[in-house]
Scaffold this motif. Structure first.
Motif, mmCIF file in Angstrom:
data_model
loop_
_atom_site.group_PDB
_atom_site.id
_atom_site.type_symbol
_atom_site.label_atom_id
_atom_site.label_comp_id
_atom_site.label_asym_id
_atom_site.label_seq_id
_atom_site.Cartn_x
_atom_site.Cartn_y
_atom_site.Cartn_z
ATOM 1 N N UNK A 23 -6.987 20.299 -2.205
ATOM 2 C CA UNK A 23 -6.279 19.263 -1.482
ATOM 3 C C UNK A 23 -6.353 17.941 -2.241
ATOM 4 N N UNK A 24 -5.372 17.065 -1.984
ATOM 5 C CA UNK A 24 -5.339 15.775 -2.666
ATOM 6 C C UNK A 24 -4.908 14.675 -1.702
ATOM 7 N N UNK A 25 -5.688 13.603 -1.661
ATOM 8 C CA UNK A 25 -5.293 12.379 -0.956
ATOM 9 C C UNK A 25 -5.364 11.231 -1.960
ATOM 10 N N UNK A 26 -4.426 10.310 -1.867
ATOM 11 C CA UNK A 26 -4.325 9.205 -2.823
ATOM 12 C C UNK A 26 -3.912 7.939 -2.078
ATOM 13 N N UNK A 27 -4.633 6.843 -2.361
ATOM 14 C CA UNK A 27 -4.302 5.539 -1.799
ATOM 15 C C UNK A 27 -4.162 4.549 -2.938
ATOM 16 N N UNK A 62 0.035 17.092 -9.978
ATOM 17 C CA UNK A 62 -0.006 17.434 -8.562
ATOM 18 C C UNK A 62 1.402 17.559 -7.982
ATOM 19 N N UNK A 63 2.295 16.661 -8.365
ATOM 20 C CA UNK A 63 3.657 16.677 -7.839
ATOM 21 C C UNK A 63 4.401 17.891 -8.375
ATOM 22 N N UNK A 64 4.805 18.797 -7.477
ATOM 23 C CA UNK A 64 5.580 19.956 -7.892
ATOM 24 C C UNK A 64 4.753 21.064 -8.497
ATOM 25 N N UNK A 115 0.849 -1.194 0.000
ATOM 26 C CA UNK A 115 0.000 0.000 0.000
ATOM 27 C C UNK A 115 0.883 1.243 0.000
ATOM 28 N N UNK A 116 0.465 2.262 -0.752
ATOM 29 C CA UNK A 116 1.127 3.571 -0.722
ATOM 30 C C UNK A 116 0.062 4.644 -0.548
ATOM 31 N N UNK A 117 0.359 5.660 0.238
ATOM 32 C CA UNK A 117 -0.557 6.787 0.415
ATOM 33 C C UNK A 117 0.204 8.072 0.132
ATOM 34 N N UNK A 118 -0.520 9.057 -0.393
ATOM 35 C CA UNK A 118 0.055 10.381 -0.644
ATOM 36 C C UNK A 118 -0.949 11.425 -0.178
ATOM 37 N N UNK A 119 -0.411 12.530 0.328
ATOM 38 C CA UNK A 119 -1.240 13.566 0.932
ATOM 39 C C UNK A 119 -0.657 14.910 0.533
ATOM 40 N N UNK A 120 -1.390 15.681 -0.276
ATOM 41 C CA UNK A 120 -0.878 16.950 -0.788
ATOM 42 C C UNK A 120 -1.877 18.077 -0.497
ATOM 43 N N UNK A 121 -1.616 18.906 0.525
ATOM 44 C CA UNK A 121 -2.498 20.048 0.774
ATOM 45 C C UNK A 121 -2.406 21.064 -0.359
ATOM 46 N N UNK A 122 -3.464 21.830 -0.546
ATOM 47 C CA UNK A 122 -3.466 22.875 -1.567
ATOM 48 C C UNK A 122 -2.499 23.983 -1.179
ATOM 49 N N UNK A 123 -2.058 24.727 -2.197
ATOM 50 C CA UNK A 123 -1.183 25.867 -1.962
ATOM 51 C C UNK A 123 -1.909 26.894 -1.096
ATOM 52 N N UNK A 124 -1.214 27.402 -0.082
ATOM 53 C CA UNK A 124 -1.790 28.448 0.758
ATOM 54 C C UNK A 124 -2.735 27.949 1.821
#
Length: 413
Positions: free
Chosen positions: A405-409, A397-399, A199-208
């Motif tokens: 916001x972004x969550x990924x499983x 999304x990366x960079x 399993x891999x998870x990623x969590x990317x909050x929005x800018x600001x």
């Protein structure tokens, strides 16, 4: 194109530092503006090369510039500074200048610090671009003091005051962000070891958004050996959305442990959401993987459908059990939330995500789902950790500067 020649020919003074603030490049305009030699600057820490004037007890150049550079490293965004008084060592007194001693001359600068981002979005270098406005500032001080000059002097004073105020506000913002991050880490679970799944998870909050957001994820093993996986999305960003997220995530985690199936868990969560301000438009998807039966049971409450890359190579949407968001039901009579069961063959990939991964302004959401499906199909042979990064890159999304916001499983079945 010869970018080195272009950099050298740029008329604005430019100095480049690495993340450690060591000087790695400087153009001719900068050398001319500071009356220095390239060999005296390259490889040195910027504040060793340009220390504060020890004879000026009011000197704030290194403090202000250091704070700006640290902000660029922390945020990955450019930072424009107010007009700065930053004296520099007098040429010809190099040995004293290296020790922060010797004579300094009064200089005024208009600086801006610009990040250079790597493929992963981290700051690899910072371009420090300045304009020398010393002649202008000193020249204005020598003309008769008319009403116009008084306004100019007042403007300069206000600019310095604004710089100090901005620094204090940024310090307060940093403390708030640290608090928010600590809260976020407490509310988002770490993956439980021993799942017997990759399993891999990623969590990317929005800018600001203080680097916290209202999206959540969870993957854990139920007492009977099945695997529960969920993602959810609270409307809004920042600390308030994160607090609502924490309550909903905990409630869904408890519900799926005590009721039978994803639909009943979302049904309980919907009732609970009605008592939480800011939760009515929240969405969620709950899936339960039964490895013994090789099935995926799922239910969606207003949420984009998970995607399954079958072992056979095709990608299917889990869109046969969709319902309105958690608090959006208006009917007076109780209606059960839908649930669907999909068989799978070992070797597939299940992807759950929030809408920040696929939604783009001015574009239909189906286009984003199609883009995700295409990337999943093309890269499905990768391990979950590598695949998660590739999906973020392919979806921008990366960079990138994502507005949501972004969550990924990513789960290997």
């Amino acid at each position: 194109m010869d970018y080195e020649a272009l950099f050298e020919a740029t008329p604005s003074p430019n100095l480049v530092v690495g993340p450690d603030l060591v000087i790695v490049a400087v153009n001719r305009a900068y050398l001319k503006a500071t009356r220095t030699r390239r060999g005296d600057l390259l490889g040195r820490h910027i504040f060793d090369a340009f220390p504060d004037n020890p004879a000026d007890p009011q000197a704030t150049g290194t403090r202000n510039l250091g704070a700006s550079l640290e902000r660029v490293l922390a945020t990955g965004e450019r930072d424009s500074m107010a007009l700065q008084k930053y004296d520099i060592p007098v040429p010809g007194e190099e040995s004293g200048a290296r020790r922060g001693e010797g004579r300094f001359e009064e200089r005024y600068w208009s600086p801006i610090n610009i990040p250079v981002l790597g493929p992963d979005g981290s700051v690899q270098m910072i371009i420090h671009r300045v304009e020398d406005v010393t002649d202008f500032v000193q020249g204005r001080a020598q003309v008769p003091f008319t009403h116009t000059e008084a306004m100019d002097a007042d403007l300069y004073t206000r600019a310095q005051e604004l710089q100090e105020l901005n620094e204090r506000l940024r310090e307060a913002h940093a403390r708030e962000r640290a608090t928010a991050l600590a809260l976020q880490q407490a509310m988002l679970p770490a993956l439980v070891p021993g799942l017997h799944l990759r399993v891999a998870v990623r969590y990317r909050p929005a800018v600001g958004s203080l680097n916290v957001c209202g999206d959540w994820y969870e993957v854990f093993e139920l007492p009977d050996g099945r695997i529960a996986a969920a993602v959810g999305d609270v409307v809004g960003q920042g600390l308030e959305a994160a607090c609502v997220m924490g309550q909903l995530r905990s409630a869904l985690s408890a519900a799926i442990r005590v009721v039978e199936g994803p639909a009943k868990a979302l049904e309980a969560l919907g009732l609970y959401a009605g008592s939480i301000e800011g939760a009515l438009a929240a969405t969620a998807v709950q899936a339960v993987i039964d490895r013994s039966k090789r099935t995926i049971a799922y239910s969606c409450a207003g949420h984009p459908p998970p995607l399954l890359l079958r072992a056979e190579g095709d990608v299917v949407q889990l869109d046969q059990a969709t319902d309105p968001p958690l608090g959006a039901r208006l009917e007076l009579e109780h209606v059960e939330r839908p649930e669907a069961v999909l068989p799978y063959t070992p070797g597939g990939i299940l992807v759950l995500y929030t809408d920040g991964l696929i939604e783009r302004r001015g574009e239909d959401i189906d286009a984003g789902i199609g883009r995700l499906a295409e990337s999943l199909s093309r890269n499905g042979k990768l391990e979950p950790e590598a695949l998660a990064d590739v999906l973020l890159i392919d979806l921008g999304v990366m960079g990138g500067t994502v507005a949501d916001d972004t969550a990924l499983v990513v789960i290997a079945l």
